[in-house]
Design a protein around this motif. Structure first.
Motif, PDB file in Angstrom:
ATOM      1  N   GLY A 155     -19.580   7.126   7.771  1.00  8.86           N
ATOM      2  CA  GLY A 155     -18.347   7.628   7.792  1.00  8.86           C
ATOM      3  C   GLY A 155     -17.629   8.081   6.924  1.00  8.86           C
ATOM      4  N   ASN A 156     -16.386   8.570   5.847  1.00  5.96           N
ATOM      5  CA  ASN A 156     -15.959   8.933   4.495  1.00  5.96           C
ATOM      6  C   ASN A 156     -15.998   8.397   3.872  1.00  5.96           C
ATOM      7  N   GLY A 157     -17.225   8.216   2.738  1.00  4.09           N
ATOM      8  CA  GLY A 157     -16.125   6.048   2.549  1.00  4.09           C
ATOM      9  C   GLY A 157     -16.259   5.581   2.882  1.00  4.09           C
ATOM     10  N   SER A 158     -16.716   3.676   2.228  1.00  4.15           N
ATOM     11  CA  SER A 158     -17.211   2.612   3.429  1.00  4.15           C
ATOM     12  C   SER A 158     -15.357   2.236   3.345  1.00  4.15           C
ATOM     13  N   ASP A 159     -14.308   3.053   2.473  1.00  2.66           N
ATOM     14  CA  ASP A 159     -12.991   2.168   3.832  1.00  2.66           C
ATOM     15  C   ASP A 159     -12.882   3.291   4.365  1.00  2.66           C
TER      16      ASP A 159
ATOM     17  N   LEU B 163       4.853  -0.751   6.453  1.00  2.00           N
ATOM     18  CA  LEU B 163       3.073  -0.874   5.388  1.00  2.00           C
ATOM     19  C   LEU B 163       3.846  -1.144   3.967  1.00  2.00           C
ATOM     20  N   THR B 164       2.674  -1.958   3.469  1.00  2.00           N
ATOM     21  CA  THR B 164       2.480  -2.240   1.739  1.00  2.00           C
ATOM     22  C   THR B 164       1.196  -1.798   1.908  1.00  2.00           C
ATOM     23  N   PRO B 165       1.617  -0.451   0.784  1.00  3.58           N
ATOM     24  CA  PRO B 165      -0.167   0.490   1.286  1.00  3.58           C
ATOM     25  C   PRO B 165      -0.690  -0.203  -0.196  1.00  3.58           C
ATOM     26  N   TYR B 166      -2.546   0.150   0.393  1.00  2.53           N
ATOM     27  CA  TYR B 166      -3.585  -0.451  -1.080  1.00  2.53           C
ATOM     28  C   TYR B 166      -2.617   0.602  -2.328  1.00  2.53           C
ATOM     29  N   VAL B 167      -2.905   0.215  -3.488  1.00  2.72           N
ATOM     30  CA  VAL B 167      -2.833   0.542  -4.535  1.00  2.72           C
ATOM     31  C   VAL B 167      -4.530   0.921  -5.348  1.00  2.72           C
ATOM     32  N   ALA B 168      -4.661   2.112  -5.285  1.00  2.00           N
ATOM     33  CA  ALA B 168      -5.361   2.094  -6.081  1.00  2.00           C
ATOM     34  C   ALA B 168      -5.732   2.545  -7.816  1.00  2.00           C
TER      35      ALA B 168
ATOM     36  N   VAL C 163      -8.466 -14.491  -2.624  1.00  2.00           N
ATOM     37  CA  VAL C 163      -8.647 -13.367  -3.491  1.00  2.00           C
ATOM     38  C   VAL C 163      -9.713 -12.895  -3.317  1.00  2.00           C
ATOM     39  N   THR C 164      -9.858 -11.007  -3.143  1.00  2.00           N
ATOM     40  CA  THR C 164      -9.948 -10.103  -2.166  1.00  2.00           C
ATOM     41  C   THR C 164     -10.122  -8.894  -2.742  1.00  2.00           C
ATOM     42  N   TYR C 165     -11.071  -7.763  -1.886  1.00  2.00           N
ATOM     43  CA  TYR C 165     -10.616  -6.566  -1.827  1.00  2.00           C
ATOM     44  C   TYR C 165      -8.853  -6.258  -0.883  1.00  2.00           C
ATOM     45  N   SER C 166      -8.220  -5.939  -1.997  1.00  2.00           N
ATOM     46  CA  SER C 166      -7.010  -6.238  -1.839  1.00  2.00           C
ATOM     47  C   SER C 166      -6.765  -4.319  -0.518  1.00  2.00           C
ATOM     48  N   PHE C 167      -7.384  -4.244  -0.600  1.00  2.00           N
ATOM     49  CA  PHE C 167      -7.336  -3.214   1.229  1.00  2.00           C
ATOM     50  C   PHE C 167      -6.908  -3.500   2.854  1.00  2.00           C
ATOM     51  N   TYR C 168      -7.782  -5.143   2.588  1.00  4.26           N
ATOM     52  CA  TYR C 168      -7.821  -5.564   3.767  1.00  4.26           C
ATOM     53  C   TYR C 168      -6.731  -6.362   4.096  1.00  4.26           C
TER      54      TYR C 168
END
Length: 355
Positions: free
Chosen positions: A83-87, A12-17, A109-114
């Motif tokens: 749900g618990n947030g749109s995430d 995994l490469t986790p999302y960085v908040a 170039v977009t939301y880095s959670f994808y």
């Protein structure tokens, strides 16, 4: 790493908040939170719900909230998923709708959670380059794929596509699921919800975190035709049947129904955004047009790294993404006018330091 990890964890490469730090006299413009508090009606509803009834589980379907959302959008409650947030809603969408043999498409170039969700769920994906102006071109998505997800307005650029471009995307891909992530739509974008009735492959996702000032409550939702919503329900009920607690449901319903508060605070944010954009341009910044509650800006001569560090030294946080082609851009959340004035003053010192 640990020998106790399952194989997927190592890959995994986790999302960085964005940072949630405590600094003296902090101006926090890095995580796109609303600078104004939640609706007073929402706070009152949360207090009223905080009784002995919390010993009982909440309604797993959050019917009150789904009914309120459905009524204002002209759809049926069973076309709404919460749900618990749109995430969380988006994460369920990745697992339930976006994993196919052909690759998932989204902008580079977009939301880095994808990419993080794609790797978590083993989804093959292809990043579609934005143009030189960091704009999404729908024509570039006219290629074979298994599914598409697209933020509109896009993050972190703030640029929005017109509704006709979204409909063109849906016409180009009638056999693939298309998810439109509308986290920032209330600040100047046009929602694709009216297209749901005639496009069975469309899912629209929104959040209470931004325009309703409820980032700390974690509430998001999706609207689509019934088969797509059923897929999300099946995923939820295989993971967590109670995603929203009683306080979240009560607060979200009250916030949604307080239309006057929402419109007043949204208009304040938009006015501050335009005021800040003008001030940044006067300092030599290239500022992308924004339909969100943030600006994406780059200075002509000073690196984004130097600017972000200089602002942090002044207890002002903005967001910087250290990767090409946006490493010199700053994503600046819209704060109060006083916070924006401090930002501009700090940038002025960095751009033109006193002798």
């Amino acid at each position: 790493m640990s020998r106790f990890w399952s194989p997927v964890v190592s890959s995994l490469t986790p999302y960085v908040a964005g940072e949630q730090v405590v600094l003296p006299d902090l101006v926090k413009l890095n995580t796109n939170e609303n600078p104004y508090g939640p609706s007073p009606q929402a706070l009152a509803a949360i207090r009223e719900a905080a009784t002995d009834v919390l010993r009982l589980y909440p309604d797993p379907t959050a019917l009150r909230l789904r009914t309120a959302i459905a009524r204002s959008h002209g759809v049926e409650p069973d076309q709404v998923f919460v749900g618990n947030g749109s995430d969380e809603v988006l994460a369920h969408s990745f697992a339930a709708l976006l994993k196919h043999d052909a690759p998932l498409l989204f902008p580079d170039v977009t939301y880095s959670f994808y990419p993080s969700w794609s790797r978590l769920y083993g989804i093959t994906f292809r990043e579609v380059p934005v143009d030189e102006g960091l704009q999404v071109r729908v024509a570039d998505f006219r290629q074979p794929c298994g599914a598409i997800i697209l933020p509109n307005p896009n993050a972190p650029t703030g640029s929005a596509l017109p509704l006709q471009d979204i409909e063109a995307l849906l016409h180009d891909h009638p056999d693939q699921p298309v998810v439109i992530d509308e986290a920032y739509v209330d600040f100047g974008g046009t929602s694709a919800v009216p297209l749901v009735a005639r496009h069975p492959n469309l899912l629209v996702v929104q959040t209470f975190s931004k325009s309703r000032s409820l980032a700390g409550l974690r509430v998001g939702f999706a609207i689509g035709q019934r088969p797509l919503i059923e897929a999300l329900e099946r995923m939820r009920d295989s993971f967590n049947s109670y995603p929203l607690d009683r306080l979240a449901i009560a607060g979200a319903v009250a916030a949604w129904e307080d239309r006057g508060w929402f419109e007043t605070q949204r208009d304040r944010v938009i006015a501050s955004r335009e005021r800040l954009a003008g001030a940044l341009r006067a300092l030599g910044f290239d500022v992308l047009p924004s339909a969100a509650n943030f600006l994406f800006a780059r200075h002509a001569t000073i690196s984004g790294e130097a600017l972000a560090a200089g602002l942090r030294a002044r207890s002002i946080l903005v967001r910087r993404f250290a990767r090409p082609p946006i490493q010199d851009h700053l994503r600046i959340s819209i704060g109060t006018d006083a916070e924006c004035d401090r930002l501009v003053a700090g940038l002025a010192e960095l751009v033109d330091p006193p002798a």
